[in-house]
Design a protein around this motif. Sequence first.
Motif, PDB file in Angstrom:
ATOM      1  N   ARG A  97      43.454  47.434  34.771  1.00 20.96           N
ATOM      2  CA  ARG A  97      42.990  46.097  34.372  1.00 20.96           C
ATOM      3  C   ARG A  97      43.073  45.136  35.561  1.00 20.96           C
ATOM      4  N   ARG A  98      44.180  45.206  36.301  1.00 24.64           N
ATOM      5  CA  ARG A  98      44.361  44.303  37.449  1.00 24.64           C
ATOM      6  C   ARG A  98      43.308  44.560  38.523  1.00 24.64           C
ATOM      7  N   ILE A  99      42.963  45.818  38.768  1.00 29.03           N
ATOM      8  CA  ILE A  99      41.961  46.121  39.779  1.00 29.03           C
ATOM      9  C   ILE A  99      40.598  45.574  39.366  1.00 29.03           C
ATOM     10  N   ILE A 100      40.275  45.692  38.086  1.00 27.82           N
ATOM     11  CA  ILE A 100      39.014  45.113  37.599  1.00 27.82           C
ATOM     12  C   ILE A 100      39.006  43.603  37.818  1.00 27.82           C
ATOM     13  N   ILE A 101      40.133  42.956  37.526  1.00 29.69           N
ATOM     14  CA  ILE A 101      40.219  41.509  37.702  1.00 29.69           C
ATOM     15  C   ILE A 101      40.145  41.134  39.178  1.00 29.69           C
ATOM     16  N   ILE A 102      40.771  41.926  40.051  1.00 33.44           N
ATOM     17  CA  ILE A 102      40.647  41.683  41.495  1.00 33.44           C
ATOM     18  C   ILE A 102      39.178  41.708  41.901  1.00 33.44           C
TER      19      ILE A 102
ATOM     20  N   VAL B 227      37.548  38.431  40.789  1.00 31.99           N
ATOM     21  CA  VAL B 227      37.960  37.325  41.658  1.00 31.99           C
ATOM     22  C   VAL B 227      37.287  37.437  43.028  1.00 31.99           C
ATOM     23  N   MET B 228      37.153  38.651  43.519  1.00 35.52           N
ATOM     24  CA  MET B 228      36.468  38.873  44.785  1.00 35.52           C
ATOM     25  C   MET B 228      35.022  38.392  44.717  1.00 35.52           C
ATOM     26  N   LEU B 229      34.320  38.708  43.632  1.00 33.11           N
ATOM     27  CA  LEU B 229      32.943  38.253  43.459  1.00 33.11           C
ATOM     28  C   LEU B 229      32.873  36.730  43.413  1.00 33.11           C
ATOM     29  N   LEU B 230      33.808  36.123  42.706  1.00 32.04           N
ATOM     30  CA  LEU B 230      33.845  34.663  42.628  1.00 32.04           C
ATOM     31  C   LEU B 230      34.072  34.049  43.999  1.00 32.04           C
TER      32      LEU B 230
ATOM     33  N   PHE C 225      34.597  41.582  51.081  1.00 31.53           N
ATOM     34  CA  PHE C 225      35.131  42.786  50.434  1.00 31.53           C
ATOM     35  C   PHE C 225      36.228  43.400  51.290  1.00 31.53           C
ATOM     36  N   ALA C 226      36.002  43.473  52.596  1.00 30.70           N
ATOM     37  CA  ALA C 226      36.998  44.066  53.497  1.00 30.70           C
ATOM     38  C   ALA C 226      38.302  43.276  53.474  1.00 30.70           C
ATOM     39  N   THR C 227      38.212  41.945  53.417  1.00 28.39           N
ATOM     40  CA  THR C 227      39.438  41.141  53.408  1.00 28.39           C
ATOM     41  C   THR C 227      40.233  41.361  52.113  1.00 28.39           C
ATOM     42  N   PHE C 228      39.540  41.516  51.004  1.00 27.72           N
ATOM     43  CA  PHE C 228      40.240  41.797  49.748  1.00 27.72           C
ATOM     44  C   PHE C 228      40.886  43.185  49.778  1.00 27.72           C
ATOM     45  N   MET C 229      40.219  44.139  50.419  1.00 31.25           N
ATOM     46  CA  MET C 229      40.813  45.470  50.553  1.00 31.25           C
ATOM     47  C   MET C 229      42.109  45.391  51.355  1.00 31.25           C
ATOM     48  N   TRP C 230      42.099  44.610  52.426  1.00 31.34           N
ATOM     49  CA  TRP C 230      43.320  44.439  53.220  1.00 31.34           C
ATOM     50  C   TRP C 230      44.418  43.797  52.387  1.00 31.34           C
ATOM     51  N   ARG C 231      44.083  42.733  51.671  1.00 34.02           N
ATOM     52  CA  ARG C 231      45.100  41.954  50.948  1.00 34.02           C
ATOM     53  C   ARG C 231      45.733  42.741  49.799  1.00 34.02           C
TER      54      ARG C 231
ATOM     55  N   SER D 254      44.513  33.269  45.287  1.00 32.74           N
ATOM     56  CA  SER D 254      43.917  34.485  44.717  1.00 32.74           C
ATOM     57  C   SER D 254      44.837  35.098  43.671  1.00 32.74           C
ATOM     58  N   ASP D 255      46.150  35.124  43.943  1.00 32.57           N
ATOM     59  CA  ASP D 255      47.095  35.681  42.976  1.00 32.57           C
ATOM     60  C   ASP D 255      47.101  34.868  41.681  1.00 32.57           C
ATOM     61  N   LYS D 256      47.052  33.549  41.807  1.00 29.01           N
ATOM     62  CA  LYS D 256      47.050  32.700  40.614  1.00 29.01           C
ATOM     63  C   LYS D 256      45.753  32.848  39.827  1.00 29.01           C
ATOM     64  N   THR D 257      44.639  33.029  40.528  1.00 26.51           N
ATOM     65  CA  THR D 257      43.368  33.224  39.840  1.00 26.51           C
ATOM     66  C   THR D 257      43.355  34.551  39.104  1.00 26.51           C
ATOM     67  N   ILE D 258      43.906  35.578  39.740  1.00 23.65           N
ATOM     68  CA  ILE D 258      44.023  36.884  39.077  1.00 23.65           C
ATOM     69  C   ILE D 258      44.901  36.766  37.835  1.00 23.65           C
ATOM     70  N   ALA D 259      46.019  36.057  37.954  1.00 29.48           N
ATOM     71  CA  ALA D 259      46.908  35.873  36.809  1.00 29.48           C
ATOM     72  C   ALA D 259      46.223  35.088  35.691  1.00 29.48           C
ATOM     73  N   LEU D 260      45.425  34.092  36.084  1.00 34.94           N
ATOM     74  CA  LEU D 260      44.681  33.304  35.097  1.00 34.94           C
ATOM     75  C   LEU D 260      43.685  34.168  34.342  1.00 34.94           C
ATOM     76  N   PHE D 261      42.930  34.977  35.067  1.00 38.31           N
ATOM     77  CA  PHE D 261      41.976  35.887  34.431  1.00 38.31           C
ATOM     78  C   PHE D 261      42.703  36.878  33.528  1.00 38.31           C
ATOM     79  N   ASP D 262      43.858  37.338  33.994  1.00 39.41           N
ATOM     80  CA  ASP D 262      44.619  38.323  33.224  1.00 39.41           C
ATOM     81  C   ASP D 262      45.046  37.751  31.872  1.00 39.41           C
TER      82      ASP D 262
END
Length: 234
Positions: free
Chosen positions: A89-94, A97-100, A157-163, A216-224
């Motif tokens: 679920r978290r990976i889907i949300i990541i 957020v990446m698209l946003l 996309f590459a920056t999100f992969m790193w993070r 980004s972490d807070k946005t992921i938590a919000l979506f979650d």
Amino acid sequence: MKTRITGILLLNIAGLALFFSWFLPANHGFWYSLDSGIFHFFNQGLAESRAYVWFLAVTNNRAFDGCSLLTMGSLMLHFWLKEQPQGRRRIIIIGLVMLLAAVIVNQLAQHLMPVKRASPSLFFPDVYRVSDLLHISTKDASKDSFPGDHGMMLLIFATFMWRYFGLKAFAIALLIVVVFAFPRVMIGAHWFTDIAIGSLTAVLIGMPWILLTPLSDKTIALFDRHLPQAFNKK
């Protein structure tokens, strides 16, 4: 993640320095010679090889953009398959957020960068264009090519992969950037600096404020909290 203000500022300064090294010199200084040399190197090959023409036509077709999405999705799927339902679920949300983030950074870059220029295939006279040599749908020109939006999306996309997935995933993502962004340069739809300056500058300035802060972490938590719990199913 705590806000890494020093890292953010250093990356922002690097992005601004990169942009102004291209923007301020008359006729873009040495960057123009590099741009011109790269374009003409690849363009002259269009008169020498029919297979090369077809290669550029196919790799710049919109369907090939779909291949880039599949490749990025496959990399994320690799990590998704290793996870339990909550991790999946978290990976889907990541991904959401990446698209946003990509949409926001791309729109800001398109509107805030004071540059408008045609692609080299339209700028230089008497050059070969794939669309004249093959009558199939392909992207070989743009009236406003700066910054390169396709390259920008791939870099984000590459920056999100790193993070979120580590350095190995980041290295693979950078390879994806080269494979799917450089054909635009080879065909003449983009200057090299549309990506190396335009796209990279936008990422160096915009993405640190998203990934090196809690945003980004807070946005992921919000979506979650607010997305349907159906994502938890296997």
